[in-house]
Design an enzyme around this catalytic site. Structure first.
Site, PDB file in Angstrom:
ATOM      1  N   GLY A 248       0.860  -1.158  -0.107  1.00 52.50           N
ATOM      2  CA  GLY A 248       0.004  -0.111   0.097  1.00 52.50           C
ATOM      3  C   GLY A 248       0.890   1.405  -0.068  1.00 52.50           C
ATOM      4  O   GLY A 248       0.506   2.359  -0.392  1.00 52.50           O
ATOM      5  N   GLY A 368      -1.974   9.561   4.988  1.00 53.91           N
ATOM      6  CA  GLY A 368      -2.320   8.258   4.712  1.00 53.91           C
ATOM      7  C   GLY A 368      -1.507   7.157   4.571  1.00 53.91           C
ATOM      8  O   GLY A 368      -0.447   7.112   4.259  1.00 53.91           O
ATOM      9  N   GLU A 369      -2.016   5.840   4.980  1.00 57.81           N
ATOM     10  CA  GLU A 369      -1.378   4.651   5.238  1.00 57.81           C
ATOM     11  C   GLU A 369       0.018   4.892   5.992  1.00 57.81           C
ATOM     12  O   GLU A 369       1.146   4.358   5.473  1.00 57.81           O
ATOM     13  CB  GLU A 369      -0.973   4.190   3.892  1.00 57.81           C
ATOM     14  N   GLY A 370       0.124   5.404   7.029  1.00 59.22           N
ATOM     15  CA  GLY A 370       1.367   5.834   7.807  1.00 59.22           C
ATOM     16  C   GLY A 370       2.002   7.116   7.459  1.00 59.22           C
ATOM     17  O   GLY A 370       2.333   7.464   6.402  1.00 59.22           O
ATOM     18  N   GLN A 375       6.647   6.404   8.585  1.00 60.30           N
ATOM     19  CA  GLN A 375       7.693   6.021   7.874  1.00 60.30           C
ATOM     20  C   GLN A 375       9.314   6.054   8.307  1.00 60.30           C
ATOM     21  O   GLN A 375      10.108   5.270   8.246  1.00 60.30           O
ATOM     22  CB  GLN A 375       7.501   6.628   6.392  1.00 60.30           C
TER      23      GLN A 375
END
Length: 386
Positions: A248, A368-370, A375
């Site tokens: 993702g 979004g998504e981390g 990260q």
């Protein structure tokens, strides 16, 4: 200079065909409508049916399950081309492909794959993926949505939020806690079709950007599902999710690259047309250097994204390269969109030009998504391993 040559890699003939067909689709179906959708926060579900007909709603799904049987290289290309015009559509397409559909592809039973993948890959069905909760955010291990064994099934109670495609999705892959909070083996994945009693969509978020991409709350009140809807072993849901998110993050990296490209190309064209003091503003070093930095950042982000995609296609572990690509590309999208507005000057602050929208849309890429901070946690953990 057209940024379609970004990441100087000839790639495959298939990539070129996808690039051109999706670019034509975006110009025809998205560009005339994107401002209206943005203003109204309208989710154009019919666009995703058309994308299914184009073959990009099941790009990663094997042909035996009705998909295109392609890889991440081609998939990244499609997201970039959509996002260069409207990042909202790129976002919803990515959530459908790499989260919902890919989770079933990676961890579903043969029966589940046969039942659901053809509908998702064709674009007849739209997919959503439910992990985030109001009080947990990145602390997904302490989720409060709970699934309890009851007879031959599961009773689910709780809520999820910030779920892309959550209201209009025909199918949701849900991660619910089935064990103790904080236990890495305390969550399980379930497939829940729209219309299941006890499963409803709640409030739709009023967002800064990505406004044509639907983001809603999901509510589960005594939602009973058969054990046949469970995906994989009990307790494997969180581990599955981490593997799904590795792919993702490549999607969001591509979203960042496309958003940056769209803003850069608009600013480049404007800088050649806008005259001040008798010459185009691109002839002033202040503007030319901005464009040089924007182009360089996009090149780097694109190379990192395609590198992660190539490793994913080779079956390699991509936790580190996907986090690196996502972090760099998302931050690049914000920087480039910001500079694009600056190049447009006062006009960049109006809705008459697209950079205002790219500016608002870009920020989601760093969340979004981390988030970017997550990260950096992933990257530092990977590079500091013994």
């Amino acid at each position: 200079m057209d940024t379609s040559s970004t990441a100087e890699n000839p790639g495959s003939g298939i990539r070129s065909l996808i690039e051109q067909s999706v670019r034509d689709f975006a110009a025809r179906e998205l560009k005339p409508n994107m401002n209206q959708w943005d203003e109204a926060q309208f989710f154009p579900k019919d666009v995703f049916h058309k994308l299914g007909e184009l073959g990009v709603m099941g790009m990663l799904v094997p042909e035996e399950f009705g998909g295109a049987g392609l890889g991440y290289d081609e998939y990244v290309t499609a997201i970039i081309e959509l996002s260069k015009v409207d990042p909202s559509i790129g976002l919803s397409m990515a959530a459908h492909n790499s989260l919902c559909t890919n989770h079933i592809l990676m961890f579903g039973s043969e029966e589940q794959k046969k039942n659901y993948l053809p509908q998702l890959a064709s674009g007849k069905w739209l997919g959503a993926w439910g992990l985030t909760e109001p009080n947990t955010g990145s602390d997904a291990g302490n989720m409060r949505t709970v699934a309890v064994r009851e007879g031959d099934g599961w009773l689910i109670n709780g809520s999820k939020n910030f779920i892309t495609n959550g209201k209009s999705g025909d199918l949701t892959v849900l991660i619910a806690r089935t064990g103790e909070p904080g236990d890495k083996h305390g969550a399980t994945a379930f497939i829940i079709p729209q219309g299941t009693p006890g499963f409803t969509a709640g409030r739709k978020e009023n967002k800064l950007g990505m406004r044509a991409s639907e983001t809603v709350e999901l509510i589960f009140q005594d939602c009973f599902i058969s054990d046949s809807q469970r995906m994989g072993e009990v307790g494997d849901g969180f581990i599955q999710s981490l593997k799904v998110l590795d792919g993702g993050r490549i999607s969001i990296a591509a979203l960042g690259v496309g958003t940056a490209m769209g803003a850069y190309e608009a600013a480049l064209a404007y800088s050649k047309e806008r005259k001040q003091f008798g010459k185009a503003i691109c002839d002033f070093q202040a503007i030319a250097f901005k464009l040089a930095d924007m182009y360089t950042d996009i090149q780097a982000s694109s190379l990192l994204t395609y590198h992660a995609a190539a490793l994913k296609d080779q079956g390699e572990k991509v936790t580190l390269p996907s986090a690196v690509a996502k972090y760099h590309a998302s931050e690049t999208a914000v920087r480039v969109a910001n500079e694009a507005v600056q190049i447009f000057g006062g006009y960049g602050f109006t809705k008459d030009y697209p950079v205002e929208k790219f500016y608002r849309d870009s920020k989601l890429c760093t969340i979004g998504e981390g988030t970017s901070e997550i990260q950096k946690m992933v990257i530092s953990k990977e590079i500091l391993r013994d």
